[in-house]
Design a protein around this motif. Structure first.
Motif, mmCIF file in Angstrom:
data_model
loop_
_atom_site.group_PDB
_atom_site.id
_atom_site.type_symbol
_atom_site.label_atom_id
_atom_site.label_comp_id
_atom_site.label_asym_id
_atom_site.label_seq_id
_atom_site.Cartn_x
_atom_site.Cartn_y
_atom_site.Cartn_z
ATOM 1 N N PHE A 272 -13.032 65.719 -14.611
ATOM 2 C CA PHE A 272 -12.993 65.524 -16.063
ATOM 3 C C PHE A 272 -12.170 66.614 -16.753
ATOM 4 N N LEU B 297 -12.648 68.104 -20.590
ATOM 5 C CA LEU B 297 -13.957 67.680 -21.108
ATOM 6 C C LEU B 297 -14.427 68.557 -22.260
ATOM 7 N N PHE B 298 -14.076 69.838 -22.215
ATOM 8 C CA PHE B 298 -14.549 70.754 -23.262
ATOM 9 C C PHE B 298 -13.423 71.185 -24.211
ATOM 10 N N PHE C 176 -23.655 74.716 -25.164
ATOM 11 C CA PHE C 176 -24.077 74.726 -23.768
ATOM 12 C C PHE C 176 -24.182 76.185 -23.348
ATOM 13 N N LYS D 260 -20.143 62.984 -24.591
ATOM 14 C CA LYS D 260 -19.291 63.140 -23.411
ATOM 15 C C LYS D 260 -19.629 64.370 -22.586
ATOM 16 N N GLN D 261 -19.796 65.502 -23.255
ATOM 17 C CA GLN D 261 -19.998 66.747 -22.511
ATOM 18 C C GLN D 261 -21.349 66.735 -21.770
ATOM 19 N N ILE D 262 -22.324 66.086 -22.379
ATOM 20 C CA ILE D 262 -23.633 66.015 -21.713
ATOM 21 C C ILE D 262 -23.579 65.045 -20.538
ATOM 22 N N GLY E 131 -20.961 64.515 -18.855
ATOM 23 C CA GLY E 131 -20.206 65.275 -17.847
ATOM 24 C C GLY E 131 -21.105 66.232 -17.084
ATOM 25 N N PHE E 132 -21.997 66.901 -17.806
ATOM 26 C CA PHE E 132 -22.921 67.820 -17.148
ATOM 27 C C PHE E 132 -23.861 67.058 -16.213
ATOM 28 N N ALA F 299 -23.141 64.341 -14.697
ATOM 29 C CA ALA F 299 -22.336 63.945 -13.536
ATOM 30 C C ALA F 299 -22.190 65.103 -12.552
#
Lengths: 276, 276
Positions: free
Chosen positions: A147, A150-151, A231, B131-133, B135-136, B138
């Motif tokens: 990804f 992603l950030f 995060f 999305k970022q969550i 991604g985490f 995943a």
């Protein structure tokens, strides 16, 4: 089950002593009572409880290793010596057909791998033996590859604390910074906040006094552009226990590879992790 | 670039309104000024600034959608309605050849996928649009599959805080618990610590007052058996911004799939992430 014989090189260094003690305390293993040591070491032996380990200086090792191999039969070597000895030691292990776990960092890493590939033995090369941290790095590498961006737009803060003597920035923190770069965040190694002051470590970070001389604490903080999302990832290690345990896992793994007849193969801690 | 037309269903629900507002504010998109709505809604229109969105009750939708399709041409539908409407709405979109992003949770998820697969349209089905969550999650799924038992022997604490009205345990926290199970830690869903008291959220967690009615904070704490090693992962979301943004990304992704002529395909937020 037969016990696995292990020679731990680098005694009386802290990490080597810790691993040797774990080997003595664990009935899966037997400690070979000899250890390669560096030119600066004047002692000729080192006591671990009732076990006396003979320290073998460089000029005597060719002769003594023959005697040890004759007496002990098969064993696995662990290397926690000095960056300057990495390549030389690897060549020594390979020359004598001694499978090894290289826990020492530094040296010429490409040459190190080539030496093993050209040899008849398998080796585990693991600059970080802390399995769970290596696993977390693998997660980050996976995200960075799968990804990218992603950030994107997020801000990042990286803080790390290590014992006062450690001059350079944490290798793990630097590796993480590069994963975050791939994930879309511009961030330079020099933005990593390094803490080396024992007083601040104790009062502000809350690091227990007994670990001020041996710890690795890392925190990564991400914030979305509008600051509604954050995060935080933290991994804190006190002492050397986790590295010693990871070393034993690497030895177990390598012993299996030797039994399978693997030759000239380089394994990493990721391979060890997959095999847990 | 042509603007992408988007119909946002579920207005006047909070999430649908938020997405519609983002569509209006973003020059990549145009808002279709009509929205499917539920039987409990008595209003017939909803104003977003100067834009008036007509609310279409169930009994009128078959007729009105024909008029809208004739007038607007191609558009993408977004669904933030009610769990009870998920399957019915999906069938409606498929019947009319309307590609859609399903942000509504609940319903029969297998039937939902089957409906899309049997249709001529692609859809993004995304119970979590952050999305970022995703991604985490995943990353965690990758670790759980690749390194089972990596955290064997570790203890785990999971804490989550959500707005007072949320009765059930966080779905994300439950998914995480199952990854940690795979990673070697026995942990039951009922061990998850749920916080729903606004006063505690404010004073102990430090959640800003304006988000007490809409937030999702999660913390996972791991400790090694001897407590020398700890890991902590936190993801805190305030408000709905991250979900609205993720929805727009899903719309962009789906528009590309439509242009490629994709039919009968179900995509997830992971597919959207890979395409960022």
């Amino acid at each position: 089950m037969n016990r696995i014989k292990v020679m731990v090189n680098g005694i009386p260094g802290n990490m080597a002593v810790s691993v040797a003690q774990h080997i003595l305390d664990d009935n899966r293993f037997d400690l070979v009572p000899s250890a390669l040591t560096g030119p600066e070491i004047v002692e000729t032996e080192f006591s671990l409880g009732t076990t006396v380990v003979r320290l073998i200086p460089q000029e005597k090792r060719e002769v003594q290793i023959a005697t040890i191999m004759e007496k002990e039969g098969k064993f696995i070597s662990v290397d926690y010596t000095h960056p300057s000895a990495v390549n030389e030691n690897a060549a020594f292990f390979c020359r004598h057909g001694l499978p090894f776990v290289m826990g020492t960092t530094g040296g010429d890493r490409n040459l190190l791998e080539e030496t093993v590939r050209a040899s008849s033995i398998p080796a585990v090369i693991a600059p970080n033996m802390a399995k769970q941290i290596v696993g977390f790095q693998a997660m980050m590498a996976y995200a960075a590859n799968t990804f990218p961006n992603l950030f994107q737009g997020y801000s990042l803060e990286i803080k790390e604390s290590h014992q006062k003597g450690k001059a350079d920035t944490s290798g793990t923190a630097k590796a993480m910074a590069s994963y975050f770069n791939q994930l879309g965040i511009p961030f330079s190694e020099k933005d990593i906040i390094k803490e080396r002051r024992p007083e601040t470590q104790k009062t502000e970070w809350g690091i227990p006094e007994k670990y001020l001389q041996g710890h690795g604490w890392h925190t990564y903080r991400l914030k979305s552009p509008d600051e509604t999302v954050s995060f935080e990832f933290t991994h804190n290690v006190n002492g050397r226990e986790i590295y010693a345990k990871g070393t034993l896992d690497a030895v177990m793994f390598l012993d299996k590879k030797v039994a399978e007849g693997t030759e000239g193969s380089v394994f990493t801690m990721i391979d060890v992790l997959k095999d847990i």
